[in-house]
Design an enzyme around this catalytic site. Sequence first.
Site, short mmCIF file in Angstrom:
data_model
loop_
_atom_site.label_atom_id
_atom_site.label_comp_id
_atom_site.label_asym_id
_atom_site.label_seq_id
_atom_site.Cartn_x
_atom_site.Cartn_y
_atom_site.Cartn_z
N LEU A 204 9.91 41.31 23.00
CA LEU A 204 8.85 40.72 23.84
C LEU A 204 9.42 40.38 25.22
CD1 LEU A 204 7.53 38.25 21.16
CD2 LEU A 204 6.16 40.09 22.15
N HIS A 205 8.74 40.78 26.25
CA HIS A 205 9.23 40.39 27.58
C HIS A 205 8.12 40.31 28.64
CE1 HIS A 205 8.98 44.74 28.06
NE2 HIS A 205 8.90 44.51 29.36
#
Length: 363
Positions: A204-205
Amino acid sequence: MKIISVVGARPNFMKVAPILRELKKFSAHQSVLVHTGQHYDARMSDIFFSDLQIPEPDVFLNVGSGSHAKQTADVMSRFEEVMQKEKPDLVIVVGDVNSTLACSVTASKMNTKVAHVEAGLRSFDKTMPEEINRIVTDAISDYLFTTEKSGTDHLLKEGKKPEQIYFTGNVMIDSLVFSKERMSKSTVLSQWQLIPQQYMVVTLHRPSNVDNHDSIEKILRILDVIQQKIPVVFPIHPRSLKMIEKFGYQSKIESMGKLKLTDPIGYIDFLRLMSQAKAVVSDSGGLQEESTYLGIPCLTMRENTERPVTIEVGTNTLVGLDEEKIHACIDQIMNGTYKTGAVPQLWDGKAAERIVSILNKIG
Ligand code: UD1
Protein backbone atom coordinates in the site's frame (compact mmCIF):
# COMPACT_ATOMS: atom_id res chain seq x y z
CA MET A 1 18.38 7.51 -33.87
CA LYS A 2 19.77 8.87 -30.65
CA ILE A 3 17.18 7.85 -28.06
CA ILE A 4 16.95 8.97 -24.44
CA SER A 5 14.96 6.61 -22.19
CA VAL A 6 13.82 8.01 -18.87
CA VAL A 7 13.38 6.24 -15.53
CA GLY A 8 12.57 7.87 -12.22
CA ALA A 9 10.50 5.81 -9.83
CA ARG A 10 10.24 2.13 -8.95
CA PRO A 11 7.50 1.13 -11.43
CA ASN A 12 9.51 2.60 -14.32
CA PHE A 13 12.45 0.24 -14.05
CA MET A 14 10.65 -2.94 -15.15
CA LYS A 15 9.06 -1.07 -18.05
CA VAL A 16 12.28 0.39 -19.45
CA ALA A 17 14.49 -2.71 -18.99
CA PRO A 18 13.06 -4.70 -21.94
CA ILE A 19 13.09 -1.63 -24.21
CA LEU A 20 16.77 -1.00 -23.50
CA ARG A 21 17.58 -4.66 -24.17
CA GLU A 22 15.75 -4.50 -27.47
CA LEU A 23 17.32 -1.17 -28.54
CA LYS A 24 20.76 -2.64 -27.90
CA LYS A 25 20.18 -5.15 -30.70
CA PHE A 26 20.21 -2.36 -33.27
CA SER A 27 23.54 -0.62 -33.75
CA ALA A 28 21.77 2.15 -35.71
CA HIS A 29 20.39 3.43 -32.39
CA GLN A 30 22.42 5.25 -29.78
CA SER A 31 20.73 4.67 -26.44
CA VAL A 32 21.10 7.04 -23.47
CA LEU A 33 19.54 6.18 -20.10
CA VAL A 34 18.55 9.03 -17.79
CA HIS A 35 17.57 8.33 -14.14
CA THR A 36 15.89 11.34 -12.58
CA GLY A 37 16.49 10.14 -9.01
CA GLN A 38 12.81 10.49 -8.01
CA HIS A 39 13.38 7.20 -6.16
CA TYR A 40 16.84 6.97 -4.66
CA ASP A 41 16.83 4.43 -1.80
CA ALA A 42 18.82 1.27 -2.58
CA ARG A 43 15.68 -0.80 -2.04
CA MET A 44 13.50 1.45 -4.23
CA SER A 45 16.03 1.83 -7.05
CA ASP A 46 19.50 0.15 -7.07
CA ILE A 47 18.24 -3.39 -6.50
CA PHE A 48 15.99 -3.07 -9.56
CA PHE A 49 18.98 -2.21 -11.74
CA SER A 50 20.73 -5.42 -10.71
CA ASP A 51 17.61 -7.62 -10.67
CA LEU A 52 16.51 -6.40 -14.10
CA GLN A 53 20.04 -6.27 -15.52
CA ILE A 54 19.65 -2.62 -16.47
CA PRO A 55 22.94 -0.86 -17.32
CA GLU A 56 24.12 1.97 -15.06
CA PRO A 57 22.30 5.18 -16.04
CA ASP A 58 24.33 7.45 -18.31
CA VAL A 59 22.94 10.48 -16.48
CA PHE A 60 21.62 10.73 -12.90
CA LEU A 61 19.63 13.89 -12.11
CA ASN A 62 19.47 13.32 -8.36
CA VAL A 63 16.19 15.20 -7.83
CA GLY A 64 15.01 13.26 -4.76
CA SER A 65 11.72 13.84 -2.95
CA GLY A 66 9.68 17.03 -2.71
CA SER A 67 6.24 18.45 -3.34
CA HIS A 68 4.81 17.57 -6.75
CA ALA A 69 5.59 21.02 -8.18
CA LYS A 70 9.13 21.10 -6.78
CA GLN A 71 9.98 17.56 -7.85
CA THR A 72 8.51 18.07 -11.33
CA ALA A 73 10.24 21.44 -11.75
CA ASP A 74 13.60 20.03 -10.63
CA VAL A 75 13.34 17.18 -13.13
CA MET A 76 12.38 19.62 -15.89
CA SER A 77 15.21 22.06 -15.36
CA ARG A 78 17.84 19.33 -14.97
CA PHE A 79 16.49 17.31 -17.90
CA GLU A 80 16.53 20.41 -20.11
CA GLU A 81 20.31 20.62 -19.65
CA VAL A 82 20.67 16.97 -20.61
CA MET A 83 18.54 17.57 -23.70
CA GLN A 84 20.72 20.54 -24.70
CA LYS A 85 23.86 18.47 -24.39
CA GLU A 86 22.63 15.19 -25.89
CA LYS A 87 20.29 16.53 -28.62
CA PRO A 88 18.37 13.24 -28.99
CA ASP A 89 16.03 12.41 -31.87
CA LEU A 90 13.52 10.76 -29.54
CA VAL A 91 12.69 10.61 -25.83
CA ILE A 92 10.96 7.48 -24.48
CA VAL A 93 8.95 7.88 -21.27
CA VAL A 94 7.04 5.10 -19.52
CA GLY A 95 4.14 4.93 -17.09
CA ASP A 96 2.64 7.80 -15.15
CA VAL A 97 5.02 9.11 -12.48
CA ASN A 98 6.11 12.72 -12.04
CA SER A 99 9.33 12.05 -13.97
CA THR A 100 7.25 10.82 -16.95
CA LEU A 101 5.34 14.10 -17.11
CA ALA A 102 8.38 16.30 -16.48
CA CYS A 103 10.57 14.77 -19.17
CA SER A 104 7.86 14.48 -21.79
CA VAL A 105 6.90 18.14 -21.43
CA THR A 106 10.54 19.27 -21.48
CA ALA A 107 11.36 17.24 -24.60
CA SER A 108 8.22 18.29 -26.40
CA LYS A 109 8.92 22.00 -25.79
CA MET A 110 12.37 21.47 -27.27
CA ASN A 111 10.72 20.10 -30.41
CA THR A 112 11.92 16.58 -29.81
CA LYS A 113 9.66 13.65 -30.55
CA VAL A 114 8.25 11.83 -27.52
CA ALA A 115 7.15 8.20 -27.28
CA HIS A 116 4.90 7.26 -24.34
CA VAL A 117 4.87 3.61 -23.39
CA GLU A 118 1.76 2.56 -21.43
CA ALA A 119 -0.30 5.35 -23.00
CA GLY A 120 -4.03 5.97 -22.80
CA LEU A 121 -4.78 4.44 -19.39
CA ARG A 122 -7.40 6.48 -17.54
CA SER A 123 -8.89 6.18 -14.06
CA PHE A 124 -10.98 9.33 -14.63
CA ASP A 125 -9.98 10.32 -11.11
CA LYS A 126 -8.09 13.61 -11.14
CA THR A 127 -7.38 13.39 -7.41
CA MET A 128 -4.69 10.86 -8.42
CA PRO A 129 -1.48 12.64 -9.40
CA GLU A 130 -0.82 9.83 -11.88
CA GLU A 131 -4.03 10.61 -13.80
CA ILE A 132 -2.85 14.16 -14.44
CA ASN A 133 0.56 12.84 -15.47
CA ARG A 134 -1.08 10.40 -17.89
CA ILE A 135 -3.38 13.00 -19.49
CA VAL A 136 -0.63 15.60 -19.98
CA THR A 137 1.97 13.12 -21.22
CA ASP A 138 -0.42 11.63 -23.77
CA ALA A 139 -1.57 15.05 -24.95
CA ILE A 140 1.94 16.05 -26.00
CA SER A 141 3.41 12.68 -27.04
CA ASP A 142 3.97 11.86 -30.70
CA TYR A 143 3.95 8.06 -30.51
CA LEU A 144 1.62 6.25 -28.13
CA PHE A 145 2.09 2.60 -27.23
CA THR A 146 -0.86 1.00 -25.45
CA THR A 147 -1.11 -2.06 -23.22
CA GLU A 148 -4.83 -2.73 -23.54
CA LYS A 149 -7.72 -1.77 -25.80
CA SER A 150 -9.17 0.76 -23.34
CA GLY A 151 -5.96 2.81 -23.74
CA THR A 152 -6.39 3.00 -27.51
CA ASP A 153 -10.08 3.92 -27.15
CA HIS A 154 -9.36 6.77 -24.72
CA LEU A 155 -6.64 8.23 -26.94
CA LEU A 156 -8.91 8.20 -29.98
CA LYS A 157 -11.67 9.91 -27.97
CA GLU A 158 -9.16 12.55 -26.86
CA GLY A 159 -8.39 13.34 -30.49
CA LYS A 160 -5.13 11.50 -31.06
CA LYS A 161 -4.72 10.28 -34.64
CA PRO A 162 -5.06 6.50 -35.22
CA GLU A 163 -1.65 6.45 -36.92
CA GLN A 164 0.03 7.68 -33.71
CA ILE A 165 -1.37 4.84 -31.61
CA TYR A 166 0.12 1.36 -31.49
CA PHE A 167 -1.34 -1.48 -29.42
CA THR A 168 1.86 -3.32 -28.60
CA GLY A 169 1.12 -5.10 -25.30
CA ASN A 170 2.64 -4.78 -21.86
CA VAL A 171 6.36 -4.17 -21.32
CA MET A 172 5.95 -4.85 -17.60
CA ILE A 173 4.98 -8.42 -18.51
CA ASP A 174 8.09 -8.60 -20.75
CA SER A 175 10.19 -8.13 -17.61
CA LEU A 176 8.21 -10.75 -15.74
CA VAL A 177 8.62 -13.29 -18.55
CA PHE A 178 12.34 -12.46 -18.79
CA SER A 179 12.78 -13.04 -15.05
CA LYS A 180 10.73 -16.24 -14.66
CA GLU A 181 13.68 -18.60 -14.34
CA ARG A 182 15.54 -16.48 -11.80
CA MET A 183 12.26 -15.93 -9.93
CA SER A 184 11.84 -19.69 -9.53
CA LYS A 185 15.29 -19.86 -7.88
CA SER A 186 14.62 -17.14 -5.30
CA THR A 187 14.87 -18.39 -1.72
CA VAL A 188 12.66 -15.67 -0.26
CA LEU A 189 9.96 -18.10 0.88
CA SER A 190 12.30 -20.28 2.89
CA GLN A 191 14.06 -17.20 4.31
CA TRP A 192 10.75 -16.14 5.81
CA GLN A 193 9.42 -19.65 6.46
CA LEU A 194 6.48 -19.21 4.13
CA ILE A 195 4.57 -22.07 2.57
CA PRO A 196 3.26 -21.64 -1.00
CA GLN A 197 -0.46 -20.79 -1.10
CA GLN A 198 -0.53 -20.27 2.66
CA TYR A 199 0.07 -16.54 2.91
CA MET A 200 -1.08 -13.27 1.33
CA VAL A 201 0.97 -10.28 0.18
CA VAL A 202 -0.02 -6.70 0.94
CA THR A 203 1.43 -3.49 -0.52
CA LEU A 204 0.00 0.00 0.00
CA HIS A 205 1.38 3.41 -0.84
CA ARG A 206 -1.32 5.59 -2.51
CA PRO A 207 -1.63 8.97 -0.80
CA SER A 208 -5.44 8.49 -0.68
CA ASN A 209 -4.92 5.40 1.49
CA VAL A 210 -1.84 6.10 3.55
CA ASP A 211 -1.70 9.89 3.97
CA ASN A 212 -4.98 9.92 5.83
CA HIS A 213 -5.55 8.93 9.44
CA ASP A 214 -9.03 7.46 8.98
CA SER A 215 -8.11 5.31 6.00
CA ILE A 216 -4.93 3.97 7.64
CA GLU A 217 -6.99 3.06 10.71
CA LYS A 218 -9.52 1.25 8.53
CA ILE A 219 -6.80 -0.54 6.56
CA LEU A 220 -5.15 -1.76 9.75
CA ARG A 221 -8.49 -3.06 11.00
CA ILE A 222 -8.95 -4.97 7.71
CA LEU A 223 -5.41 -6.37 7.82
CA ASP A 224 -5.94 -7.48 11.40
CA VAL A 225 -8.94 -9.60 10.38
CA ILE A 226 -7.08 -11.06 7.37
CA GLN A 227 -3.98 -12.01 9.36
CA GLN A 228 -6.15 -13.93 11.80
CA LYS A 229 -7.13 -16.17 8.86
CA ILE A 230 -3.82 -16.44 6.98
CA PRO A 231 -0.27 -15.06 7.42
CA VAL A 232 0.30 -11.73 5.66
CA VAL A 233 3.59 -10.33 4.30
CA PHE A 234 3.68 -6.55 3.95
CA PRO A 235 6.78 -5.06 2.28
CA ILE A 236 6.24 -1.46 3.22
CA HIS A 237 6.83 1.58 1.01
CA PRO A 238 8.85 4.37 2.74
CA ARG A 239 5.90 6.76 2.44
CA SER A 240 3.53 4.32 4.20
CA LEU A 241 6.05 3.60 6.96
CA LYS A 242 6.47 7.33 7.55
CA MET A 243 2.71 7.77 7.83
CA ILE A 244 2.24 4.81 10.17
CA GLU A 245 4.94 6.29 12.40
CA LYS A 246 3.41 9.76 12.15
CA PHE A 247 -0.04 8.52 13.19
CA GLY A 248 1.43 6.32 15.96
CA TYR A 249 0.29 2.91 14.68
CA GLN A 250 3.55 0.94 15.10
CA SER A 251 2.37 -0.87 18.22
CA LYS A 252 -0.93 -1.77 16.56
CA ILE A 253 1.01 -3.38 13.68
CA GLU A 254 3.45 -5.10 16.04
CA SER A 255 0.52 -6.65 17.90
CA MET A 256 -0.59 -8.51 14.74
CA GLY A 257 1.17 -11.82 15.27
CA LYS A 258 0.79 -13.16 11.73
CA LEU A 259 1.53 -9.93 9.85
CA LYS A 260 5.15 -9.69 8.78
CA LEU A 261 6.25 -6.13 8.04
CA THR A 262 9.39 -5.95 5.87
CA ASP A 263 11.45 -3.35 4.02
CA PRO A 264 10.62 -2.93 0.32
CA ILE A 265 12.04 -5.96 -1.50
CA GLY A 266 13.72 -6.44 -4.86
CA TYR A 267 12.05 -7.37 -8.10
CA ILE A 268 12.97 -11.06 -8.34
CA ASP A 269 12.14 -11.85 -4.70
CA PHE A 270 8.90 -9.91 -4.93
CA LEU A 271 7.81 -11.80 -8.06
CA ARG A 272 8.55 -15.08 -6.29
CA LEU A 273 6.61 -13.95 -3.24
CA MET A 274 3.63 -12.89 -5.34
CA SER A 275 3.66 -15.94 -7.61
CA GLN A 276 3.29 -18.34 -4.67
CA ALA A 277 0.80 -16.27 -2.67
CA LYS A 278 -2.84 -17.15 -2.06
CA ALA A 279 -3.72 -13.57 -3.02
CA VAL A 280 -2.45 -10.01 -3.23
CA VAL A 281 -4.10 -7.03 -1.51
CA SER A 282 -2.77 -3.76 -2.89
CA ASP A 283 -3.35 -0.26 -4.24
CA SER A 284 -0.56 -0.55 -6.81
CA GLY A 285 -1.07 -0.17 -10.56
CA GLY A 286 1.60 -2.67 -11.57
CA LEU A 287 0.53 -5.40 -9.19
CA GLN A 288 -2.93 -5.51 -10.76
CA GLU A 289 -1.21 -6.45 -14.02
CA GLU A 290 1.45 -8.79 -12.66
CA SER A 291 -1.07 -10.74 -10.57
CA THR A 292 -3.38 -11.05 -13.58
CA TYR A 293 -0.52 -12.51 -15.62
CA LEU A 294 0.40 -14.90 -12.80
CA GLY A 295 -3.26 -15.90 -12.20
CA ILE A 296 -3.11 -14.80 -8.55
CA PRO A 297 -6.26 -13.18 -7.07
CA CYS A 298 -5.78 -9.44 -6.53
CA LEU A 299 -7.96 -7.24 -4.32
CA THR A 300 -7.32 -3.62 -5.19
CA MET A 301 -7.93 -1.12 -2.40
CA ARG A 302 -9.06 1.64 -4.75
CA GLU A 303 -12.41 2.92 -6.03
CA ASN A 304 -11.29 2.86 -9.66
CA THR A 305 -8.63 1.50 -11.94
CA GLU A 306 -6.97 2.74 -15.11
CA ARG A 307 -6.33 -0.93 -15.99
CA PRO A 308 -9.85 -2.34 -16.57
CA VAL A 309 -8.62 -5.38 -18.49
CA THR A 310 -7.30 -6.78 -15.19
CA ILE A 311 -10.90 -6.85 -13.95
CA GLU A 312 -12.65 -7.85 -17.18
CA VAL A 313 -10.16 -10.55 -18.18
CA GLY A 314 -7.86 -10.98 -15.20
CA THR A 315 -7.97 -11.78 -11.51
CA ASN A 316 -8.47 -8.27 -10.14
CA THR A 317 -11.41 -6.94 -8.09
CA LEU A 318 -11.84 -3.35 -6.93
CA VAL A 319 -12.69 -3.43 -3.24
CA GLY A 320 -11.90 0.12 -2.09
CA LEU A 321 -11.93 0.14 1.70
CA ASP A 322 -15.29 -1.65 1.82
CA GLU A 323 -14.76 -4.06 4.72
CA GLU A 324 -17.73 -6.26 3.89
CA LYS A 325 -16.67 -6.64 0.27
CA ILE A 326 -13.04 -7.34 1.17
CA HIS A 327 -13.89 -10.02 3.68
CA ALA A 328 -16.39 -11.63 1.28
CA CYS A 329 -13.66 -11.80 -1.40
CA ILE A 330 -11.13 -13.16 1.11
CA ASP A 331 -13.60 -15.91 2.01
CA GLN A 332 -14.06 -16.76 -1.68
CA ILE A 333 -10.30 -16.90 -2.13
CA MET A 334 -9.90 -19.12 0.94
CA ASN A 335 -12.65 -21.54 -0.13
CA GLY A 336 -11.61 -21.63 -3.80
CA THR A 337 -14.66 -19.92 -5.32
CA TYR A 338 -12.94 -16.65 -6.34
CA LYS A 339 -12.89 -16.00 -10.11
CA THR A 340 -10.04 -17.38 -12.22
CA GLY A 341 -8.69 -15.06 -14.88
CA ALA A 342 -6.96 -15.23 -18.23
CA VAL A 343 -3.93 -13.42 -19.67
CA PRO A 344 -4.89 -10.32 -21.69
CA GLN A 345 -4.11 -10.01 -25.38
CA LEU A 346 -0.45 -9.34 -26.26
CA TRP A 347 0.81 -9.74 -22.70
CA ASP A 348 3.26 -12.27 -24.04
CA GLY A 349 6.75 -10.96 -23.26
CA LYS A 350 7.23 -9.42 -26.70
CA ALA A 351 5.90 -5.89 -26.30
CA ALA A 352 9.34 -4.22 -26.38
CA GLU A 353 10.20 -6.15 -29.54
CA ARG A 354 7.05 -4.75 -31.19
CA ILE A 355 7.74 -1.22 -29.91
CA VAL A 356 11.33 -1.13 -31.16
CA SER A 357 10.37 -2.59 -34.50
CA ILE A 358 7.91 0.31 -34.90
CA LEU A 359 10.61 2.80 -33.83
CA ASN A 360 12.93 1.29 -36.44
CA LYS A 361 10.39 2.10 -39.12
CA ILE A 362 9.87 5.64 -37.77
CA GLY A 363 13.60 6.33 -37.50
C1 UD1 B 1 5.60 7.29 -6.89
C2 UD1 B 1 4.64 7.52 -8.04
C3 UD1 B 1 3.56 6.45 -8.03
C4 UD1 B 1 4.17 5.07 -8.00
C5 UD1 B 1 5.10 4.97 -6.80
C6 UD1 B 1 5.75 3.62 -6.68
C7 UD1 B 1 4.25 9.89 -8.64
C8 UD1 B 1 3.27 10.99 -8.57
N1 UD1 B 1 3.97 8.80 -7.91
O1 UD1 B 1 4.88 7.46 -5.68
O2 UD1 B 1 2.79 6.58 -9.20
O3 UD1 B 1 3.14 4.11 -7.90
O4 UD1 B 1 6.11 5.97 -6.96
O5 UD1 B 1 6.54 3.59 -5.54
O6 UD1 B 1 5.22 9.99 -9.35
N2 UD1 B 1 10.72 7.98 -0.50
C9 UD1 B 1 11.83 7.46 0.11
N3 UD1 B 1 12.77 6.88 -0.70
C10 UD1 B 1 12.66 6.80 -2.04
C11 UD1 B 1 11.52 7.35 -2.64
C12 UD1 B 1 10.54 7.95 -1.86
O7 UD1 B 1 11.98 7.50 1.32
O8 UD1 B 1 13.55 6.24 -2.71
C13 UD1 B 1 9.67 8.59 0.35
C14 UD1 B 1 9.86 10.07 0.50
O9 UD1 B 1 9.45 10.42 1.77
C15 UD1 B 1 8.89 10.65 -0.48
C16 UD1 B 1 7.76 9.64 -0.45
O10 UD1 B 1 8.41 8.39 -0.24
O11 UD1 B 1 8.47 11.92 -0.15
C17 UD1 B 1 6.97 9.61 -1.71
O12 UD1 B 1 7.83 9.42 -2.83
P1 UD1 B 1 7.39 9.98 -4.28
O13 UD1 B 1 8.36 9.59 -5.31
O14 UD1 B 1 7.05 11.40 -4.17
O15 UD1 B 1 6.03 9.24 -4.53
P2 UD1 B 1 5.61 7.73 -4.31
O16 UD1 B 1 4.59 7.69 -3.25
O17 UD1 B 1 6.78 6.82 -4.19
